[in-house]
Enzyme design. Structure first.
Site, PDB file in Angstrom:
ATOM      1  N   SER A  92       0.704  -0.912   0.232  1.00  0.00           N
ATOM      2  CA  SER A  92      -0.084   0.239  -0.017  1.00  0.00           C
ATOM      3  C   SER A  92       0.947   1.634  -0.524  1.00  0.00           C
ATOM      4  O   SER A  92       1.998   1.212   0.362  1.00  0.00           O
ATOM      5  CB  SER A  92      -0.517   0.128   1.209  1.00  0.00           C
ATOM      6  OG  SER A  92      -0.390   0.288   2.387  1.00  0.00           O
ATOM      7  N   ASP A  93      -0.024   2.122  -0.413  1.00  0.00           N
ATOM      8  CA  ASP A  93       1.153   3.268  -0.356  1.00  0.00           C
ATOM      9  C   ASP A  93       0.535   3.785   1.889  1.00  0.00           C
ATOM     10  O   ASP A  93      -0.426   3.056   1.822  1.00  0.00           O
ATOM     11  CB  ASP A  93       0.397   4.315  -1.286  1.00  0.00           C
ATOM     12  CG  ASP A  93       1.600   5.962  -1.512  1.00  0.00           C
ATOM     13  OD1 ASP A  93       1.868   6.036  -0.897  1.00  0.00           O
ATOM     14  OD2 ASP A  93       1.934   6.551  -2.268  1.00  0.00           O
ATOM     15  N   CYS A  94       1.785   4.935   2.247  1.00  0.00           N
ATOM     16  CA  CYS A  94       2.053   4.589   2.943  1.00  0.00           C
ATOM     17  C   CYS A  94       0.592   5.164   3.791  1.00  0.00           C
ATOM     18  O   CYS A  94       0.173   6.688   3.416  1.00  0.00           O
ATOM     19  CB  CYS A  94       3.069   5.465   3.668  1.00  0.00           C
ATOM     20  SG  CYS A  94       4.248   4.482   2.313  1.00  0.00           S
TER      21      CYS A  94
END
Ligand SMILES: *[C@@H]1O[C@H](CO)[C@@H](O)[C@H](O)[C@H]1NC(C)=O
Ligand SMILES: *[C@@H]1O[C@H](CO)[C@@H](O)[C@H](O)[C@H]1NC(C)=O
Ligand SMILES: *[C@@H]1O[C@H](CO)[C@@H](O)[C@H](O)[C@H]1NC(C)=O
Ligand SMILES: *[C@@H]1O[C@H](CO)[C@@H](O)[C@H](O)[C@H]1NC(C)=O
Ligand SMILES: *[C@@H]1O[C@H](CO)[C@@H](O)[C@H](O)[C@H]1NC(C)=O
Ligand SMILES: *[C@@H]1O[C@H](CO)[C@@H](O)[C@H](O)[C@H]1NC(C)=O
Ligand SMILES: *[C@@H]1O[C@H](CO)[C@@H](O)[C@H](O)[C@H]1NC(C)=O
Ligand SMILES: *[C@@H]1O[C@H](CO)[C@@H](O)[C@H](O)[C@H]1NC(C)=O
Ligand SMILES: CC(=O)N[C@H]1CO[C@H](CO)[C@@H](O)[C@@H]1O
Length: 787
Positions: free
Chosen positions: A298-300
């Protein structure tokens, strides 16, 4: 089997889970956690050596299955975040998955600039790499980055999994992160990503990945914050036509051709579904249609966004399930680590659901060599002395040279001669701002050559006066007087203006396309006062409307954010050490563009249209624009099938025959090829970028039943090559246009060969044109996106 404590621990947990369900595991782990030996084991220890996951001769999938099967549920869950703890009894090290290396190994949780790894090579920001149109340079850069990454890792100062490249299409000129991409064209971005990823991940040892590249941000992410809507809340409404035609091709190229081992799902939602929970784009398209066998991270914070910004779920259990079942294997953050146990407990998820992800995660650590002896791995021998070598420094300079775009050059004002231009005025907020050279996502560079330093280095006997004049974005004009005085006294004036990360960056889109602050006024003050010619140099990661300043200046260059050697490359270009040949990787729109459509409208054909492929207005500078100090002539090569004395050649192709070949190959096939002879007809050696654009003649679409194909892109890049030619020299360039490049995409995302006429033009000013007629009935090349 010999009941070592490790085995015992494993068997007991396994049995307890089978008999008593999940709650017992927690108890078992708590009771037995003291049992493992104090020293972390490795696969070289007798206790592990004979286990399948330690056997380098087995397939990584098989090894990963074996390792995952030995983990307790609690150990499994601990591995679902980017900061993952070790499992000492199984030789699993603690691991930080989040490292960055956009245009050089960069500051990030996994990377430590310290001790014997104080610096990394800093290449130009990627928008400038796009401007090179040079895949050889992309490959060379990627090899240097992965070599330096391995050297950092061998020193214990970096991970091996990199959140690079950013391959979202630079759809709107305001985007604060367009600078991280190679520009607005899906074909250029696709070729870039294939080359980059292959050269990051693969090297001299075919048994191991050199590093893992993560293609991001999947998908339709290209806006930070506009009109009160930020990327964490944004729902991108995207048609299937635009997905297939514009947003997805770079990701497909990353997976199918680059064999990218990882994708990053984006913060935004696509058509109502948060990307990280989107079973359709992650599992059905990437995994099933494209054959992706890597992991999705995932993006953070994007797993949190599923619940807290997109309101897609209401409980942490449902959020975990949406992410895991939606195909996102790893959380950059700790949402999964904190909440997966509850989700299993509620039976919202089952342990087996986790194993698919763990197999991918451990499989890639295995592919990177973590569980094999260092002595058999060449990448583990790369020393820190490989970082910042002479060759790496040369390459950073070379790519900076290639990235420079000569926008205009009235009456061949450039190049200057060191014999006649002895006294320079160097003016402007970006003339000596070292940090601005870096763009974003950077590490500690060994040095930063600003434009001022570059001119000083090029010839230490030049007389140089530097005046900043003003800031990038301020109202303060108090520096103008000194700046004008310097310009008045100099043989020539170089004014370096543009943007920096305070006006375009992650989380910050631009609101206007003009030069911020009083920079335009500064330029006009200089052109009014200067004794010699004024040369405009623009440092930025996105297009700027220069129409109010371009006419008074004598020449203009765009240099992106050119990295550690950028100022040196600029000085060399100005004094003709080489001829610039970079090309704009984006359209420069008039400033009013921002009033014509909201950033949040994803439709490529909306309003005046987006990117050169759909923009119906008149750009200030076109995608692909860029001048040279030399001149080039294009003719059909005499060995070409298009050979003809006229500048136009004719081709007729049957849709049925071409489709049959395409379908038999289950891949794009060469439809028609061209051999173009390029000759340097000027007096100076120079690179030339030869661009090939295809354009459909929409009114020629013959069959009225195919009216759904009435709005193909105005033009599309279908080929490019950068070559170097001495004065008088020529080179033949081969171009092949594929079946897919001749197809049109309809509203369902299906690709069809439609009877029609189109042109393929070579050179940004269409110096040579081939006419192609597709004859027959419409024939489908691919099914709709949603099958
Ligand atoms: C970076 O390295 C230094 C020195 O080796 C060490 O003290 C520090 O903890 C490291 N930081 C990280 C984030 O690894
Ligand atoms: C989600 O809910 C919050 C709080 O109720 C609200 O502020 C937010 O606008 C909602 N987001 C969306 C995308 O509907
Ligand atoms: C979340 O809870 C609200 C309020 O109970 C409800 O209206 C909404 O439909 C729920 N959303 C989901 C995705 O379950
Ligand atoms: C450039 O050359 C043209 C044609 O020779 C001439 O008319 C014009 O004045 C020149 N421009 C400048 C700025 O010297
Ligand atoms: C960027 O521009 C801002 C605004 O003018 C200025 O304050 C800053 O010093 C510039 N440089 C950097 C590196 O931010
Ligand atoms: C320039 O600074 C002003 C004042 O801080 C700000 O309102 C404006 O948005 C900035 N301009 C750009 C282009 O970022
Ligand atoms: C084609 O051109 C090359 C030079 O560009 C020449 O050597 C060759 O003889 C030519 N061949 C034919 C068939 O004309
Ligand atoms: C496009 O096709 C139409 C109809 O066949 C023809 O009249 C027109 O000249 C063509 N336009 C171009 C630019 O080739
Ligand atoms: C939906 C549901 O049943 N949620 C429960 C899951 O389990 C946790 C405790 O582990 C409860 O707090 C939730 O209410």
């Amino acid at each position: 089997m010999n009941a070592t404590p490790v085995n015992f621990f494993f068997s007991l947990s396994w049995m307890m889970m089978m008999q008593f369900g999940w709650t017992c595991i927690t108890i078992a782990v708590a009771a037995l956690v003291v049992a493992p030996t104090a020293r972390a084991l490795t696969c070289e220890d007798a206790a592990l050596r004979n286990l399948p996951f330690c056997n380098p001769n087995l397939a990584w999938e098989q090894r990963a299955d074996d390792l995952v099967g030995r983990l307790t549920l609690q150990e499994k869950i601990s591995q679902f975040g980017t900061t993952a703890p070790g499992v000492a009894r199984l030789g699993v090290n603690a691991y930080e998955w989040w490292s960055e290396a956009l245009h050089g190994v960069a500051e990030s949780p996994g990377v430590n600039f310290t001790g014997n790894t104080p610096v990394s090579t800093c290449f130009p920001q990627i928008i400038g790499v796009g401007a090179t149109f040079n895949l050889d340079s992309v490959a060379a850069m990627a090899q240097v980055i992965s070599t330096e990454a391995r050297a950092f890792a061998n020193a214990g100062h970096a991970g091996l999994t990199y959140f690079t490249p950013n391959i979202n299409i630079f759809r709107d000129p305001r985007w604060g992160r367009g600078q991280e991409t190679p520009g607005e064209d899906p074909y250029l971005t696709s070729r870039y990503v294939e080359t980059l990823v292959q050269n990051l991940q693969n090297g001299e040892d075919a048994r191991y990945l050199k590093v893992v590249a993560t293609c991001k941000h999947y998908t339709a992410y290209d806006m930070e914050d506009w009109g009160g809507i930020d990327r964490f809340h944004f729902n991108a409404v995207v048609s299937d036509q635009d997905l297939v035609e514009t947003f997805m091709p770079p990701f497909e190229a990353c997976v199918r051709v680059g064999k990218g081992a990882s994708l990053m799902c984006s913060y935004n939602a696509v058509n109502g579904i948060p990307s990280c929970a989107d079973d359709f784009i992650n599992n059905e398209i990437a995994r099933e249609q494209w054959g992706f066998d890597g992991y999705i991270v995932s993006d953070c914070g994007a797993i949190d966004c599923i619940q807290y910004t997109h309101n897609y779920t209401n409980t942490t259990q449902a959020t975990c399930a949406a992410g895991i079942q939606g195909g996102c294997d790893l959380d950059c953050g700790d949402f999964y680590q904190s909440h997966l146990m509850d989700a299993i407990g509620n039976a919202t998820l089952h342990e087996a659901d986790l194993d698919f992800s763990l197999r991918r995660l451990f499989g890639h650590r295995i592919r990177l060599g973590e569980f094999d002896a260092a002595s058999i791995q060449p990448y583990r021998q790369i020393p820190v002395s490989a970082i910042n070598s002479q060759e790496h420094q040369e390459l950073a300079l070379q790519i900076a040279r290639e990235s420079i775009v000569l926008l205009g050059n009235d009456n061949n004002t450039l190049p200057f001669s060191l014999a006649t231009v002895r006294k320079l005025a160097i003016i402007g907020p970006n003339a000596d701002d070292a940090e601005t050279l870096l763009g974003n996502y950077y590490g500690d560079a060994p040095y930063l050559i600003t434009p001022l330093k570059g001119f000083q280095q090029l010839d230490p006997t030049l007389s140089i006066t530097f005046v900043k004049g003003c800031d990038v974005n301020s109202t303060d004009t108090s520096g103008f007087v000194a700046a004008a005085a310097a310009a008045k006294a100099a043989d020539a004036t170089i004014v370096v203006v543009g943007l920096n990360q305070t006006v375009e960056s992650e989380n910050l889109d631009r609101t206007t396309l003009v030069l911020p602050g009083v920079q335009a006024e500064l330029i006009l003050a200089l052109t009014a006062a200067a004794r010699g010619p004024v040369i405009l140099v623009v440092m930025s990661g996105s297009p700027i409307d220069l129409s109010n300043v371009i006419h008074p200046v004598r020449a203009a260059l765009w240099i992106g954010y050119p990295g550690q050697a950028g100022g040196r490359a600029l000085a060399e270009a100005v004094f003709g050490v080489f001829s610039p040949a970079g090309r704009l990787p984006f359209t420069v729109y008039p400033a009013d563009y921002v009033n014509q459509l909201p950033m949040t409208n994803m439709d490529m054909r909306a309003g005046p249209g987006r990117t050169y492929r759909f923009y119906t207005g008149t750009p200030l500078f076109e995608f692909g624009h860029g001048l040279s100090y030399s001149t080039f002539q294009y003719t059909w090569s005499n060995s070409s099938s298009s050979s003809s004395s006229s500048a136009t050649s004719q081709h007729s192709l049957s849709t049925a025959a071409l489709a049959a070949q395409h379908l038999a190959a289950r891949a794009p096939v060469e439809a028609v090829s061209f051999r173009v002879l390029v000759q340097n007809t000027g007096k100076m050696a120079s690179d030339d970028v030869v661009l090939a654009f295809a354009s459909f003649n929409a009114s020629s679409i013959i069959d009225q039943s195919s009216s759904q194909f009435a709005s193909p892109p105005i033009r599309s890049l279908v080929g490019f090559r950068r070559i170097h030619l001495a004065p008088g020299a020529s080179q033949e360039i081969f171009f092949a246009v594929t079946s897919s490049q001749l197809a049109q995409v309809d509203s369902t995302g299906a690709q069809t060969l439609v009877p029609s006429r189109l042109q393929v033009a070579f050179g940004s000013d269409a110096r040579l044109v081939a006419e192609i007629q597709l004859v027959g009935e419409p024939v489908s090349l691919s099914a709709p996106l949603r099958r």
